[in-house]
Structure formats: structure tokens, C-alpha cells
Design an enzyme around this catalytic site. Structure first.
Site, PDB file in Angstrom:
ATOM      1  N   LEU A  11       0.841  -1.198   0.000  1.00 39.31           N
ATOM      2  CA  LEU A  11       0.000   0.000   0.000  1.00 39.31           C
ATOM      3  C   LEU A  11       0.878   1.249   0.000  1.00 39.31           C
ATOM      4  CD1 LEU A  11      -2.724  -1.078   2.580  1.00 39.31           C
ATOM      5  CD2 LEU A  11      -2.547  -1.573   0.135  1.00 39.31           C
ATOM      6  N   GLY A  14      -0.910   6.657  -0.222  1.00 41.34           N
ATOM      7  CA  GLY A  14      -1.132   7.805   0.658  1.00 41.34           C
ATOM      8  C   GLY A  14      -0.097   8.896   0.444  1.00 41.34           C
ATOM      9  N   ARG A  18       1.885  14.343   7.124  1.00 34.70           N
ATOM     10  CA  ARG A  18       2.736  14.865   8.196  1.00 34.70           C
ATOM     11  C   ARG A  18       4.219  14.937   7.817  1.00 34.70           C
ATOM     12  NH1 ARG A  18       1.053  11.179  13.003  1.00 34.70           N
ATOM     13  NH2 ARG A  18       0.172   9.921  11.315  1.00 34.70           N
ATOM     14  N   GLY A  83      -9.044   4.699   1.918  1.00 29.20           N
ATOM     15  CA  GLY A  83      -8.734   3.792   3.010  1.00 29.20           C
ATOM     16  C   GLY A  83      -7.958   2.563   2.577  1.00 29.20           C
ATOM     17  N   THR A  84      -7.359   1.912   3.585  1.00 31.76           N
ATOM     18  CA  THR A  84      -6.508   0.749   3.301  1.00 31.76           C
ATOM     19  C   THR A  84      -7.312  -0.427   2.744  1.00 31.76           C
ATOM     20  OG1 THR A  84      -6.672   0.216   5.664  1.00 31.76           O
ATOM     21  CG2 THR A  84      -4.672   1.320   4.939  1.00 31.76           C
ATOM     22  N   ASP A 108       5.296   1.913   4.449  1.00 36.21           N
ATOM     23  CA  ASP A 108       6.167   2.789   5.252  1.00 36.21           C
ATOM     24  C   ASP A 108       6.780   2.102   6.471  1.00 36.21           C
ATOM     25  OD1 ASP A 108       3.891   2.496   6.764  1.00 36.21           O
ATOM     26  OD2 ASP A 108       3.598   4.626   7.164  1.00 36.21           O
ATOM     27  N   TYR A 371      44.245  20.367 -10.110  1.00 35.39           N
ATOM     28  CA  TYR A 371      43.034  19.903 -10.782  1.00 35.39           C
ATOM     29  C   TYR A 371      43.435  18.993 -11.932  1.00 35.39           C
ATOM     30  CZ  TYR A 371      38.956  19.527 -13.687  1.00 35.39           C
ATOM     31  OH  TYR A 371      37.940  18.999 -14.441  1.00 35.39           O
ATOM     32  N   ASN A 391      41.412  21.517 -19.182  1.00 33.98           N
ATOM     33  CA  ASN A 391      40.766  20.579 -20.102  1.00 33.98           C
ATOM     34  C   ASN A 391      39.655  21.217 -20.924  1.00 33.98           C
ATOM     35  OD1 ASN A 391      39.282  20.947 -17.718  1.00 33.98           O
ATOM     36  ND2 ASN A 391      38.269  18.971 -17.944  1.00 33.98           N
ATOM     37  N   ARG A 444      58.876  29.265 -19.294  1.00 34.11           N
ATOM     38  CA  ARG A 444      59.017  30.328 -18.324  1.00 34.11           C
ATOM     39  C   ARG A 444      59.687  31.538 -18.976  1.00 34.11           C
ATOM     40  NH1 ARG A 444      62.613  28.217 -14.022  1.00 34.11           N
ATOM     41  NH2 ARG A 444      61.412  26.319 -13.864  1.00 34.11           N
TER      42      ARG A 444
HETATM   43  C1  UD1 Z   1      -2.814   1.642   9.530  1.00 32.27           C
HETATM   44  C2  UD1 Z   1      -3.768   0.663  10.208  1.00 32.27           C
HETATM   45  C3  UD1 Z   1      -3.455   0.616  11.692  1.00 32.27           C
HETATM   46  C4  UD1 Z   1      -2.012   0.235  11.900  1.00 32.27           C
HETATM   47  C5  UD1 Z   1      -1.102   1.186  11.144  1.00 32.27           C
HETATM   48  C6  UD1 Z   1       0.321   0.697  11.206  1.00 32.27           C
HETATM   49  C7  UD1 Z   1      -5.813   0.782   8.903  1.00 32.27           C
HETATM   50  C8  UD1 Z   1      -7.213   1.271   8.858  1.00 32.27           C
HETATM   51  N1  UD1 Z   1      -5.133   1.078   9.986  1.00 32.27           N
HETATM   52  O1  UD1 Z   1      -3.119   2.915  10.068  1.00 32.27           O
HETATM   53  O2  UD1 Z   1      -4.313  -0.310  12.335  1.00 32.27           O
HETATM   54  O3  UD1 Z   1      -1.714   0.236  13.293  1.00 32.27           O
HETATM   55  O4  UD1 Z   1      -1.472   1.244   9.769  1.00 32.27           O
HETATM   56  O5  UD1 Z   1       1.175   1.661  10.679  1.00 32.27           O
HETATM   57  O6  UD1 Z   1      -5.382   0.112   7.991  1.00 32.27           O
HETATM   58  N2  UD1 Z   1      -2.803   3.750   1.980  1.00 32.27           N
HETATM   59  C9  UD1 Z   1      -3.239   3.589   0.677  1.00 32.27           C
HETATM   60  N3  UD1 Z   1      -4.486   3.978   0.340  1.00 32.27           N
HETATM   61  C10 UD1 Z   1      -5.340   4.512   1.216  1.00 32.27           C
HETATM   62  C11 UD1 Z   1      -4.910   4.671   2.551  1.00 32.27           C
HETATM   63  C12 UD1 Z   1      -3.641   4.282   2.907  1.00 32.27           C
HETATM   64  O7  UD1 Z   1      -2.490   3.089  -0.170  1.00 32.27           O
HETATM   65  O8  UD1 Z   1      -6.455   4.840   0.832  1.00 32.27           O
HETATM   66  C13 UD1 Z   1      -1.447   3.320   2.342  1.00 32.27           C
HETATM   67  C14 UD1 Z   1      -0.560   4.439   2.838  1.00 32.27           C
HETATM   68  O9  UD1 Z   1       0.159   5.024   1.780  1.00 32.27           O
HETATM   69  C15 UD1 Z   1       0.358   3.719   3.821  1.00 32.27           C
HETATM   70  C16 UD1 Z   1      -0.498   2.573   4.333  1.00 32.27           C
HETATM   71  O10 UD1 Z   1      -1.552   2.407   3.400  1.00 32.27           O
HETATM   72  O11 UD1 Z   1       1.488   3.171   3.200  1.00 32.27           O
HETATM   73  C17 UD1 Z   1      -1.072   2.850   5.710  1.00 32.27           C
HETATM   74  O12 UD1 Z   1      -1.848   4.009   5.657  1.00 32.27           O
HETATM   75  P1  UD1 Z   1      -1.911   5.026   6.859  1.00 32.27           P
HETATM   76  O13 UD1 Z   1      -2.835   6.112   6.510  1.00 32.27           O
HETATM   77  O14 UD1 Z   1      -0.557   5.381   7.296  1.00 32.27           O
HETATM   78  O15 UD1 Z   1      -2.610   4.081   7.948  1.00 32.27           O
HETATM   79  P2  UD1 Z   1      -2.651   4.347   9.483  1.00 32.27           P
HETATM   80  O16 UD1 Z   1      -3.728   5.304   9.770  1.00 32.27           O
HETATM   81  O17 UD1 Z   1      -1.311   4.635   9.992  1.00 32.27           O
HETATM   82 CA    CA Z   2       0.694   5.198   9.275  1.00 30.26          CA
END
Ligand code: UD1
Ligand code: CA
Length: 481
Positions: A11, A14, A18, A83-84, A108, A371, A391, A444
Site C-alpha cells: 500500500l 497515501g 505529516r 482507506g486501506t 512505510d 586539478y 581541459n 618560463r
Molecule cells: C494503519 C492501520 C493501523 C495500523 C497502522 C500501522 C488501517 C485502517 N489502519 O493505520 O491499524 O496500526 O497502519 O502503521 O489500515 N494507503 C493507501 N491507500 C489509502 C490509505 C492508505 O495506499 O487509501 C497506504 C498508505 O500510503 C500507507 C499505508 O496504506 O502506506 C497505511 O496508511 P496510513 O494512513 O498510514 O494508515 P494508518 O492510519 O497509519
Molecule cells: Ca501510518
């Protein structure tokens, strides 16, 4: 026994708000790989037939990076980051044939070890579970999803902090964001995800509650080392992860026979290789494809990028990019080696010397303030202090060849294209292009002395006083007699 079919989904859609960066979070570098690169490296332990990376924020940049580091991976676009759970659903829709085990990883978590991915997948497949989450026991669970177990210790559900009641918030077992699923069960559960939560997103974590509610078996695999599961949300965390990775890398090298005086100030990319009895002094960075052979001493205060260092060489207070340093060669202090620099055995590049596209033969010496651009210098040649290989004519670069055991005097300009023959000498202070083998080249101007000039033209100065005394007193040599 044939292995279960496996698919990896990373994944990486995102933004990582931050981080406050123009670069997507997963592309930030950490000791030689991006965060995403580290995760892909760990995920390779799953030996998946297919790897999908969900891209979204600045997708073009992430795709371009994948082309470079993981061309076998398939990027799948998640245009809106809902969302994930949504991200995994889109990935699976793009892979309708994916069956067996699906390994999902947040993009990450750069400290994740391949061994841990392998252990998670094995535990999951051996238990025959519908889903298994990698969990960690941490001191500070702030911001992370909590693992909620039932009275019998079995996983019940995962709850995001912002949706958690106080008893759940008090739990310190957290979701690392790394999972193994049975593909068919995962597809079923994903189709039932709701967005009824604080963020209005489809949470992948809700899959566990959905699976248990219909009686499917799920599992928790606790990471042996909680550090591995640390994610990265801002630059302070990025620096913290970097320090941990540095310690891990350095400990590995010290255990395999490398000496480090101060591992805390020694930064070695994960892509670098070092041989036994190499010695790294304080404040060094070794970057990219750098390799250091046995017995070489690097530093202090040295940066080597994509540089090869031969056995027993010494590189002191130097900045080097794309250079090859031969065995027993010495470099520094304050040397700048640029791409295309190639130093032979026992060659020497000394203080305040810059080289570019320059080849020094065995035992050739450029000891001070020089150089060397676009040059081939023969074995045992000696280049005097303050020599400039000119050069560049303002339009084109030209090459200079200095023959074996030639001697170039100090403060010389070699105007390229130039050829100094083997055994030739160039007189100090000359500007030359061609000196045949065995000849002396001199350009010289004739010296003339204007007697009494200082007393006439600079009367009353300390120099005039000194000149007067020198004229009236007998010379030191005469006094002795
Ligand atoms: C997520 C978990 C949380 C866990 C934490 C660990 C969920 C709902 N929550 O939270 O339980 O403790 O990771 O670090 O999964 N991403 C996408 N598409 C999206 C949203 C996110 O690809 O729509 C990717 C982000 O780029 C990232 C990863 O998913 O690499 C996690 O997303 P992030 O928003 O950091 O999740 P957390 O809120 O930290
Ligand atoms: Ca995170």
C-alpha cells in the site's frame, strides 16, 4: 510439495501529510533505499508470483521509482485514497486470478525483516487461517490500531485508535500494518466493508472482525522484535528509523570483521559491501554501490558514493563520487574525486586535489593542490603542486596524456589536448601542450632583476629597511668565515 500461490500487495497511495513534503512519503530515502524499496525487499521473502503496488498520491513519481527498483511489480492506481481496505480491494480487482495467500504490507515500514515476512506467511499457511495480522507489543501505541483478543486470547477484531473506547485504547498490542490473508476469504470480507468510522474510510483492519463474525479462523503473529514494525509518519520518525537502521547495519558489519571507531557517526547504505579488516573512522558516509576491500582505512570525515576502494588503501577526509581507488592507494586529506577517476595500485592523490575522468597509473602521484580533468597519467609519474590540467576551451573538453615516470613541475598548466611523453620533464611555472619523451619543456619568461628597486620605490617600508640592512651588513655566509 507445491507452494501455495502467493500475491504481495504493498500500500503506497497515501500522501503522508505529516511528512510535509513535495516527495510522497514512500519515496523518502533511508540508507540507500526508499521506504518503499525497503518494504519490497522484505516482501521478496514471500516469494510471490505477483507483486502489486497500490499507487495514488503523485502516482507518476512512484511508478517511475518502481520501474527503476522493481520493474516486475505492477502498479495499480487508487485515484482517491478511501482507506486501506479500499486500496486492497482495488488491487485485487486488478488481479482477478490471485488465489492462495495474499500478503499485504503498508509501504512505510522500512525496518521489516525478510525473515519476519517469511515467518508470518508460514505461520498463516500452516494454521490454515483466513487472515493473520503481524502484531507488536509496544510501550507507546499512540496512533496505531489495537489488537483486541477474546477471553481465550484469540484475535477478535482490530480497532483504530480514533474509534476505540478507553479500555481498548489502553491495550499496547498494536497492528503493524502487515498481514497474510486467504485470497478468497479476503475478497468476500472486502466486499462487506463499510465506511462507518471516524474517517469515513474503508478500513482493511475491519476485515478481521468480519471474518471472525462469520466463524472464520484468524490469527496473530507477534513480531519477535517490535522495532521492525515501526512506521514512518513525519521527519522526526524518519530520522529515528534511520538511526535504528544505521545501528543494525553497523552491528552486522562489525560482527563480520569491520572495525568502526564510532558507529554512531558511521552511515553505511544497505547496498554497500565491506570486507574483513576494513576500518571506518568517525563521521563517514558510504553510499550506493560503494565497496571497500580488506584492510582499507576510510575517514575520518569521508563520503564515498558509488566508489570502489582496493585492499589496503587509505582514504582520509575525502569526498568521492564514482571513483575506483586501487589497492594501497592513498587519498586525502581534502581530496575531491569525481566520476571517472581511476587510481592504480599505490597511486597517491593528496591534499586539495580534484580529479575528474582521470586515470592514474600504478604509483603515480598528484600530491598537492591540483586539478586533474580528463587525463591519463602514466605509472610513477609525478605531478607537482599547483598543476592545472586545463581541459576546457570554453566549448569542448579535451584530454591530456602524461607518460610513464614523467615529471611535471609545480605551478604548471597543461593545456589540453596535451601529451607529455614518458620520462619527460616540464619546468615549474610552465604552460605547455606537448613535450616529447625524455625532453624538458620550459615556457618560463627570462628573469631580470632591477637592483635597488625596493629602496627607491617603497621608501620607508619595512621591506626597504630590510633591504638596506641586507646591503650594509655582511651576508650570513661571510660572517661564519
Ligand atoms: C494503519 C492501520 C493501523 C495500523 C497502522 C500501522 C488501517 C485502517 N489502519 O493505520 O491499524 O496500526 O497502519 O502503521 O489500515 N494507503 C493507501 N491507500 C489509502 C490509505 C492508505 O495506499 O487509501 C497506504 C498508505 O500510503 C500507507 C499505508 O496504506 O502506506 C497505511 O496508511 P496510513 O494512513 O498510514 O494508515 P494508518 O492510519 O497509519
Ligand atoms: Ca501510518
Amino acid at each position: 510439495m507445491s507452494q501455495t500461490q502467493r500475491t504481495v500487495i504493498v500500500l503506497a497511495a497515501g500522501e503522508g501529510k505529516r511528512m510535509k513534503s513535495a516527495t510522497p512519503k514512500v519515496l523518502h530515502p533511508l540508507l540507500g533505499r526508499t521506504l518503499l524499496g525497503h518494504v519490497l525487499q522484505a516482501a521478496a521473502a514471500a516469494r510471490a508470483g505477483h507483486t502489486i503496488v497500490v499507487v495514488g498520491h503523485k502516482a507518476d513519481q512512484v511508478r517511475a521509482h518502481l520501474d527503476e527498483v522493481a520493474p516486475e511489480a505492477t502498479p495499480v492506481l487508487q485515484a482517491q485514497q478511501n482507506g486501506t481496505g479500499h486500496a486492497v480491494r482495488i488491487a485485487l480487482e486488478a488481479a482477478p486470478d490471485a488465489a492462495g495467500t495474499v500478503v499485504v504490507l503498508n509501504g512505510d515500514v522500512p525496518l521489516l525483516r525478510p525473515e519476519t515476512v517469511e515467518a508470518l506467511v508460514t505461520a498463516h499457511e500452516e494454521a490454515g487461517s483466513a487472515g493473520t495480522v503481524l502484531a507488536a507489543e509496544v510501550d507507546d501505541p499512540t496512533g496505531l490500531g489495537r489488537v483486541v483478543r477474546d477471553a481465550g486470547g484469540r484475535l477478535e477484531r482490530i480497532v483504530e485508535e480514533r474509534d476505540a473506547e478507553p479500555e481498548v485504547r489502553a491495550l499496547r498490542e498494536v497492528n503493524a500494518g502487515i498481514y497474510a490473508f486467504d485470497a478468497a476469504r479476503l475478497r468476500e470480507a472486502l466486499s462487506k466493508l463499510s465506511t462507518e468510522n471516524d474517517q469515513g474510510e474503508e478500513y482493511l483492519t475491519d476485515v478481521f472482525g468480519l471474518l471472525t463474525s462469520v466463524g472464520h479462523q484468524v490469527g496473530v503473529f507477534v513480531a519477535p522484535d517490535a522495532e521492525e514494525t515501526l512506521g514512518c509518519n513525519d521527519r522526526a520518525e524518519l530520522a529515528g528509523l534511520g538511526a535504528r537502521l544505521r545501528d543494525r547495519v553497523n552491528t552486522g558489519w562489525m560482527r563480520s570483521g569491520v572495525t568502526m571507531l564510532d558507529p554512531a557517526t558511521t552511515w553505511i547504505d544497505v547496498t554497500v559491501t565491506l570486507e574483513r579488516d576494513a576500518e571506518i573512522e568517525p563521521n563517514c558516509r558510504l553510499i550506493g554501490t560503494t565497496t571497500v576491500a580488506a584492510g582499507a582505512v576510510i575517514g575520518p570525515d569521508t563520503t564515498l558514493a558509488d566508489t570502489t576502494v582496493g585492499e589496503g588503501a587509505a582514504v582520509l577526509r575525502t569526498h568521492s563520487i564514482g571513483a575506483e581507488i586501487g589497492p594501497e592507494a592513498t587519498v586525502g586529506p581534502f581530496s575531491y574525486l569525481r566520476p571517472g577517476t581511476k587510481l592504480g595500485r599505490k597511486a597517491k592523490v593528496g591534499g586539495f586535489v580534484e580529479t575528474k575522468n582521470a586515470e592514474l597509473g600504478d604509483g603515480a602521484k598528484v600530491p598537492h593542490l591540483t586539478y586533474v580533468g580528463d587525463a591519463t597519467i602514466g605509472a610513477k609519474a609525478n605531478i607537482g603542486a599547483g598543476t592545472i590540467f586545463a581541459n576546457y576551451d570554453g566549448v569542448n573538453k579535451h584530454h591530456t596524456t602524461v607518460g610513464e615516470a614523467a615529471f611535471v613541475g609545480s605551478d604548471t598548466v597543461l593545456i589540453a589536448p596535451a601529451e607529455i611523453g614518458p620520462g619527460a620533464y616540464v619546468a615549474a611555472g610552465s604552460a605547455v601542450s606537448n613535450v616529447p619523451a625524455g625532453s624538458l619543456g620550459v615556457t618560463r619568461a627570462q628573469q631580470r632583476n632591477i637592483e635597488g628597486w625596493t629602496e627607491r620605490k617603497r621608501p620607508g617600508t619595512v621591506s626597504a629597511d630590510a633591504a638596506r640592512r641586507a646591503a650594509s651588513e655582511p651576508a650570513e655566509a661571510d660572517k661564519e668565515k
